[in-house]
Design a protein around this motif. Structure first.
Motif, short mmCIF file in Angstrom:
data_model
loop_
_atom_site.label_atom_id
_atom_site.label_comp_id
_atom_site.label_asym_id
_atom_site.label_seq_id
_atom_site.Cartn_x
_atom_site.Cartn_y
_atom_site.Cartn_z
N LYS A 29 -3.34 -0.33 10.98
CA LYS A 29 -4.82 0.26 10.59
C LYS A 29 -4.66 0.17 9.00
CE LYS A 29 -6.53 2.71 14.40
NZ LYS A 29 -7.25 1.70 14.91
N GLU A 30 -4.88 1.50 8.30
CA GLU A 30 -4.90 1.46 6.80
C GLU A 30 -3.52 1.11 6.20
OE1 GLU A 30 -3.82 5.80 7.95
OE2 GLU A 30 -5.03 4.03 8.83
N TYR A 31 -2.39 1.16 7.07
CA TYR A 31 -1.26 0.61 6.41
C TYR A 31 -1.00 -0.80 6.15
CZ TYR A 31 0.16 5.61 7.37
OH TYR A 31 0.25 6.95 7.25
N GLU A 32 -1.86 -1.75 6.72
CA GLU A 32 -1.79 -2.92 6.47
C GLU A 32 -2.07 -2.98 4.70
OE1 GLU A 32 -1.99 -7.16 6.85
OE2 GLU A 32 -1.22 -5.39 8.17
N SER A 33 -2.75 -2.18 4.14
CA SER A 33 -2.67 -2.38 2.60
C SER A 33 -1.93 -1.44 2.12
CB SER A 33 -4.30 -1.87 2.15
OG SER A 33 -4.46 -0.76 2.90
N ARG A 34 -0.76 -0.92 2.79
CA ARG A 34 0.14 0.20 2.32
C ARG A 34 1.40 -0.14 2.59
NH1 ARG A 34 -1.52 6.12 3.53
NH2 ARG A 34 -0.05 6.57 1.75
N PRO A 35 2.14 -1.23 2.22
CA PRO A 35 3.59 -1.35 2.68
C PRO A 35 4.34 -0.38 1.93
CG PRO A 35 2.60 -3.07 0.91
CD PRO A 35 1.63 -2.41 1.45
#
Length: 870
Positions: A29-35
């Motif tokens: 989910k949102e961690y796709e944009s938060r490495p």
């Protein structure tokens, strides 16, 4: 919040690894944009929780590599993979392999990592996700609690030291093993050459002897009559009887349940009536009958006898503390448990000492408590028995045992009748002759633990598993050959042809395939058993000496291969069927999945591959063993190069199937003599026959036996149901074939005009677990095959009834098929009847069933009516 969309164990070799692995699909989910480099403080918080992650090399290949990846920025799936691996390591299960793959769907990742204990691996996967989210959000997370819980799961589900030592010894000799339950019930070897163990009890252990050994009073009577020294004592069932025996002995006694183990309910060195009463009640809590016998002073020894021969001895001492004049018993226990050699359960050489009911009762009998501070040098025992699993210690004394005592132990084993026995004895000095040693046998154990011999606290380790395996396989293990066949089309026919040939040559074959389980040619279970479940059934079958496994893509993708290694692996072809299911999204992924079968071939075995199929040949470099190629074209450049390199091929020359190498051609038979080829006109069955010849040749079956089998296997409903079964209804013919994908439809398009000059009328269906696009493409392929088509819904899977028919219909129209030549009859049985109603003189009706039995019954009923009237 990260979502675990799929989570399962791959229990056998698979497209990711040859080992067991956890397979997980994550939507991050949102961690796709938060490495990791975009989450403030993530690295520091993660390393603070799990410092040992700094040792992970990752793709960098050296310690600190994973940290470097975190610093540069890596995604949640990859981080969760490493956390799951390290949680298992912290719980005492050293694993290292793992990989994370992206998918065609943004934010969704496949995470695969090794496990040793399935329940631990699955739990570690879930906890790794929770830990990642806690670190990312700056929340607290109790790693020690998670690791402790994983250790409990490990102890519940991991093989114990005794069982594992035997399995490990068997594996070192090339003997496969199967765990038959969640406990220690193990099968060593396959089929008719199998043996079974449950810890140190074997399939050869006498059940009568086990029962006798478990009855402590009776077994000591037997031994006493045979001149084996045993302590005086009696079995009692009331407190009054116990007191009477105690007074009769007139010295310290041992009180223990008549039936039991691990010292449960036992009390030693009972010296007064008050202690006796407490000890009696403790024993009777475990079993109604209680033994009261003299307490023998001396060391506690375990003498291990296997197959009638003394093999090892250990001196045991129960868990205890030694006073320092200051610390309490509880504090001394805590200090002992800091010893790095002690761990939870069986994870280390020694087990931590737990304070349990036995400890408190033993202290109470001596008028002590956990707060008591023993004098300096004072030894206080905490358990009644010296079991290592309860914190005891063991010293190897094998070389010290006097020959007379060795002989006594061997006699004891033979008197009781056990093939593996632990003789428990108390003695002052076992290096002395028997009657000078003070030795008395106190118990005979029918399932002795090996841990004290394998990993003694002091002294030389003894490989006591070796004599067990020697006893079970005195002539060595005779391998049960395993042949595994995979591919998009032709698997069942090839498997049945191989099985038939082996049976025709006198073998007893276990076959697992799409139509069911066959043992020695007899159908014992019907249904689709082309996955690991089917493999599991036939390898456990105690009568078979050869195994033939059909290996379907679904089972490989979802659970892995059902065996660890094969003698012959056959890869028939790789089409585009099933693409888009089970996260197999392209030809390369499908080829890798299918190639599993040839990757696990033994060095002494053979991999058989189709040289006419480019996708198959793309994975030839992954094949193991001797490589055999087959081709319909003797001028195929790939087989020419293979022959030049010293390889073997199976091909066609002058209308004959031949085995060819650089030195000679070996004729097998004419194509016309192979019944499944319909006189040599069915190319795909010629190809299947060549594959079978290659597999049987790879197994070193004599040529004459190969020839006899290939020439006597017919495409009938009995020998190969649902595969090119042709019925002559006098005025028209009916062909039943499990054609279910684009490649098989195209193959029939070439064949059917050669079978019949009349109309080709078909009953077809779409397979619900394919993608919409694949079902439509299948319809397009059908458009060039038939003159008239009836569509039904044999196999909707999870789709609404009629949906697959509609998609095939769409494909037919796209393929140029006339709307007026299509009928849709949703109910399969009515569709079969409707198809027959369309038949005219000279027609060929083609039925592509899913579940064979109901459809075949309808056809055979009509066929019997025709035959009856002839």
């Amino acid at each position: 919040m990260i979502e675990i969309e799929e989570l399962r164990a791959l229990r056998g070799p698979n497209r990711h690894t040859r080992h067991t692995a956890i397979f997980m699909v994550l939507d991050i989910k949102e961690y796709e944009s938060r490495p990791s480099d975009k989450i403030e403080g993530f690295l520091d918080r993660l390393v603070a929780l799990i410092p040992t992650l700094q040792e992970h090399g990752c793709s960098i290949g050296k310690p600190g590599g994973f940290i470097q990846r975190l610093q540069n920025g890596t995604w949640a799936g990859h981080i969760i993979e490493h956390i799951a691996i390290e949680l298992q390591c912290l719980a005492g299960m050293e694993v290292a392999y793992g990989k994370t793959l992206d998918t065609s769907i943004e934010g969704k990742y496949i995470v695969v990592f090794r496990y040793l204990v399935e329940s631990v691996g699955l739990k570690a996967a879930k906890e790794a996700v929770s830990l990642f989210e806690a670190v990312a959000e700056g929340k607290s997370f109790d790693v020690s609690r998670v690791v402790s819980n994983l250790k409990v799961l490990r102890e519940d589900d991991m093989l114990g030291p005794t069982t594992w030592s035997i399995v490990k010894e068997a594996k070192s000799r090339g003997i496969p093993f199967i765990r038959l339950n969640k406990a220690s019930y193990i099968q060593l070897g396959y089929g008719s050459h199998q043996k079974r163990i449950q810890a140190s009890i074997t399939s050869q252990t006498s059940s009568i002897a086990v029962e006798v050994a478990d009855e402590k009073t009776e077994v000591k009577e037997h031994l006493k009559k045979a001149g084996i020294p045993v302590p005086n004592g009696q079995m009692v069932s009331t407190e009054e009887e116990a007191i009477a025996v105690f007074n009769e002995i007139g010295a310290a006694v041992v009180v223990k349940p008549e039936v039991g183990n691990h010292g449960n309910g036992s009390t030693i060195n009972v010296v007064d009536l008050e202690q006796l009463k407490k000890a009696f009640r403790a024993a009777q809590a475990y079993y109604p009958d209680v033994i009261v016998e003299e307490y023998v002073h001396g060391g506690d020894f375990r003498l291990l006898v296997i197959d009638g021969k003394f093999v090892a001895a250990g001196k045991r001492e129960p868990a205890h503390v030694v006073g320092d004049g200051k610390s309490s018993i509880k504090e001394l226990i805590q200090e002992i448990n800091k010893d790095p050699r002690r761990g939870f359960g069986h994870e280390k050489v020694l087990t931590q000492i737990d304070i349990d009911e036995m400890t408190e009762r033993l202290l109470s009998l001596r008028g002590l408590s956990l707060q008591y501070a023993p004098r300096e040098g004072e030894k206080v025992y905490l358990k009644t028995t010296a079991n290592l699993s309860q914190g005891g210690t063991a010293t190897d004394v094998t070389d010290e045992v006097n020959p007379e005592i060795r002989l006594m132990a061997e006699r004891t084993a033979r008197i009781v009748g056990l093939d593996c026995v632990g003789v428990d004895a108390l003695a002052t000095d076992i290096s002395l002759p028997l009657h000078q040693s003070g030795l008395k046998v106190v118990e005979v154990n029918a399932a002795p633990g090996f841990r004290m011999h394998l990993e003694p606290t002091n002294g030389q380790p003894r490989n006591v598993a070796k004599p067990i395996v020697d006893m079970l396989f005195p002539e060595g293990y005779a391998q049960v050959p395993v042949l595994a066949v995979t591919g998009t089309n032709g698997k069942t026919t090839t498997c049945k042809l191989i099985s038939h040939t082996l049976k025709y040559s006198g073998k007893i074959v276990g076959l697992a395939c799409t139509t069911g389980i066959e043992i020695d040619g007899n159908v014992v279970i019907t249904g689709d058993y082309s996955g690991p479940e089917g493999a599991g059934i036939v390898v456990r079958e105690p009568t078979v000496d050869h195994l033939v496994l059909e290996v379907a893509r679904g089972g490989l993708a979802r659970r892995g291969l059902g065996v660890k290694k094969v003698d012959v692996g056959v890869l028939l072809n790789i089409g585009n069927d099933h693409m888009g299911t089970d996260w197999i999204e392209n030809q390369e992924a499908l080829s890798l999945a299918k190639s599993t079968v040839i990757e696990v071939v033994k060095k002494s075995g053979a991999s058989v591959l189709n040289a006419d199929d480019n996708a198959t040949m793309s994975v030839v470099g992954r094949a193991r063993g001797n490589i055999v190629l087959f081709s319909l074209d003797p001028n195929n450049q790939k087989i020419k190069e293979h022959i030049k390199a010293g390889g073997t091929v199976v091909t066609v020359d002058k209308r004959s199937a031949i085995i060819r190498n650089s030195e000679l051609d070996i004729p097998v038979c004419a194509l016309e003599e192979i019944p499944i080829t319909f006189g040599g006109i069915v190319d795909f069955n010629i190809s299947n026959a060549l594959a079978a010849i290659g597999a049987l040749h790879g197994l070193n079956l004599p040529l004459e036996q190969i020839r006899n089998g290939i020439m006597t296997f017919y495409p009938t409903a009995n020998q190969n149901p649902g595969r090119m079964n042709l019925f002559d209804f006098q005025t028209f013919k009916v062909l039943v074939d499990y054609c279910h994908n684009i490649e098989s439809a195209r193959a029939l398009a070439k064949l059917l005009p050669r079978l019949s000059q009349g109309r080709k009328i078909a009953l077809c269906h779409g397979t619900g677990n394919r993608t919409d696009e694949q079902i439509i493409e299948y319809g397009i392929a059908l458009a060039s095959v038939y003159d008239y088509i009836v569509l039904t819904d044999f196999d909707p899977r999870n789709r609404p009834v009629g949906e697959t028919s509609g998609l095939v219909h769409e494909g037919l129209i796209k393929g140029g098929f006339k709307e007026g030549n299509i009928d849709i009859v949703p109910e399969p049985s009515k569709a079969v009847d409707y198809l027959f109603s369309k038949a005219e003189n000279g027609d060929l009706l083609v039925i592509n069933p899913d579940e064979l039995e109901p459809t075949m019954s309808q056809i055979l009923e009509r066929y019997r009516q025709i035959v009856t009237h002839i």
